[in-house]
Design a protein around this motif. Sequence first.
Motif, mmCIF file in Angstrom:
data_model
loop_
_atom_site.group_PDB
_atom_site.id
_atom_site.type_symbol
_atom_site.label_atom_id
_atom_site.label_comp_id
_atom_site.label_asym_id
_atom_site.label_seq_id
_atom_site.Cartn_x
_atom_site.Cartn_y
_atom_site.Cartn_z
ATOM 1 N N LEU A 206 0.857 -1.184 0.000
ATOM 2 C CA LEU A 206 0.000 0.000 0.000
ATOM 3 C C LEU A 206 0.894 1.234 0.000
ATOM 4 C CD1 LEU A 206 -2.679 -0.801 2.742
ATOM 5 C CD2 LEU A 206 -3.012 -0.758 0.274
ATOM 6 N N PRO B 133 -0.328 5.009 -0.679
ATOM 7 C CA PRO B 133 -1.285 6.008 -1.152
ATOM 8 C C PRO B 133 -0.614 7.173 -1.887
ATOM 9 C CG PRO B 133 -1.776 5.378 1.105
ATOM 10 C CD PRO B 133 -0.476 4.726 0.759
ATOM 11 N N ILE B 134 0.582 7.564 -1.434
ATOM 12 C CA ILE B 134 1.264 8.703 -2.053
ATOM 13 C C ILE B 134 1.630 8.393 -3.505
ATOM 14 C CG2 ILE B 134 3.333 10.163 -1.918
ATOM 15 C CD1 ILE B 134 3.188 9.834 1.132
ATOM 16 N N ASP B 135 1.808 7.102 -3.828
ATOM 17 C CA ASP B 135 2.087 6.705 -5.212
ATOM 18 C C ASP B 135 0.821 6.224 -5.918
ATOM 19 O OD1 ASP B 135 4.917 7.133 -5.058
ATOM 20 O OD2 ASP B 135 5.012 5.369 -3.775
#
Lengths: 259, 199
Positions: free
Chosen positions: B112, B114-116
């Motif tokens: 996981l 999220p920033i990518d």
Amino acid sequence: MASIRTEALILRSVDFGESDRILHLLVPEIGRLPVIAKGARRSVRRFSGTLDLFNHVKIQVDIRRPNSLARLDQASLIDPFLAMRSESARFALGCYLLELFDRLAPERGVRTDMQRLFSFALGALRMVAERAPDLRLRTLIELRALDALGLRPEFSRCVRCGSAPAGRSPIGFHVAEGGVVCDPCCAQIDGIQRIHPGTLRALEQGLRLDFDRLDRLVMSGPSLAEAHQLLTRFQRFHLGVELRSAPYLDRVLRSPAAG
Amino acid sequence: MRSTPAPIERLITALKRLPGIGEKSATRLSFYLLGAPDAVVHELGEAIDRLKHEIVLCQICFDLTDESPCAICRDDRRDPSAICVVEEPADLVAIERSRAFRGRYHVLGGTLSPIDGVGPDELRIAELEARLKSGEVGEVILATNPNAEGDATAHHISTRLAESGVKCSRIACGMPLGGDLEYADHVTIGRSMENRGPI
């Protein structure tokens, strides 16, 4: 500037080449600072356990050469915010905040502003780590983050003429102008969004309350939804793009089990 | 100044894209290949070409293989009741090298992040859940890296598998062999104490 010792918050970490790592740091004296950590992926001892997302670290950085990446020479851990890793909503909101700081924090900003931003960032992560994040916490922290990043929306006075909008009917808000617009000024401008006065009052309080007392701010469901929508539009307009971590955060807050 | 002939320049440019290969190494390799016997050059070219055409993902564990299911999934001597979940095929290789695990694997394809823009749907978590439906699996060992994304991914998977009745465990985390307590960070030492075992 030459070699400096300071504190930093790790906003982003990207593998680079065979064994290096590029980090985006938030540093109290500077703001956002990209650095290269040579051999960070290969050496077990040099940066062991310190160069991870959310880590609050003590660092020594060499920023002697103006046009090249600063070099991270040493890092030691102060606080890893471990609670971020053990709950989906915390991880999602934490990543969202890191991305917001990474995209909006200036490089080499005004020192006092950057110190305030750094203190805010640590406080915000601490708050997320200690609570079970929901839409209210996300909205209020995002509002305060925008304020700390120099994008404070104006909720009490018309951004065009300075008058205080009154009455109980919905008040105009203009995202590009950065705040509320009184009815006479609304007539001269396109793209007005109408916001309930109660929502604007709650947001204004959200900016004024001590950070650790944000929990006391009560918002009704419709007011919270309206505030969230307003801030999302405001943030997207000023950032120019949607944050990549936003869809995951939306999903987790909508349905924690799915996160 | 004399310019390098286009075919050599093209090869240097191609080799420079490889990890760990810079301009000088790429030039040296190009001139080596130019002087090497034809058979060596053809063998290298063919090996690179076949790499892309013959390597597939195992339909069960999603490891890289030249035959699906892969050798580990086909091996009857491996324990089918334990699945070790790893981020990438390289992690599987590292665990196999240890010879400490005789069960089977599941390669997530990342963590996981999220920033990518990487959420649960971008990982092979649904495929892992599908594997558990056979009822054959008794334990899932979460061997994602002990960093923020790896820990969050392990936590996410354990939450999703909570209702399946399958035991979820996390690889131990603490001091490395040959490590030095004096130089270890306080979180690593703390985890080592938490995960201590009888001697």
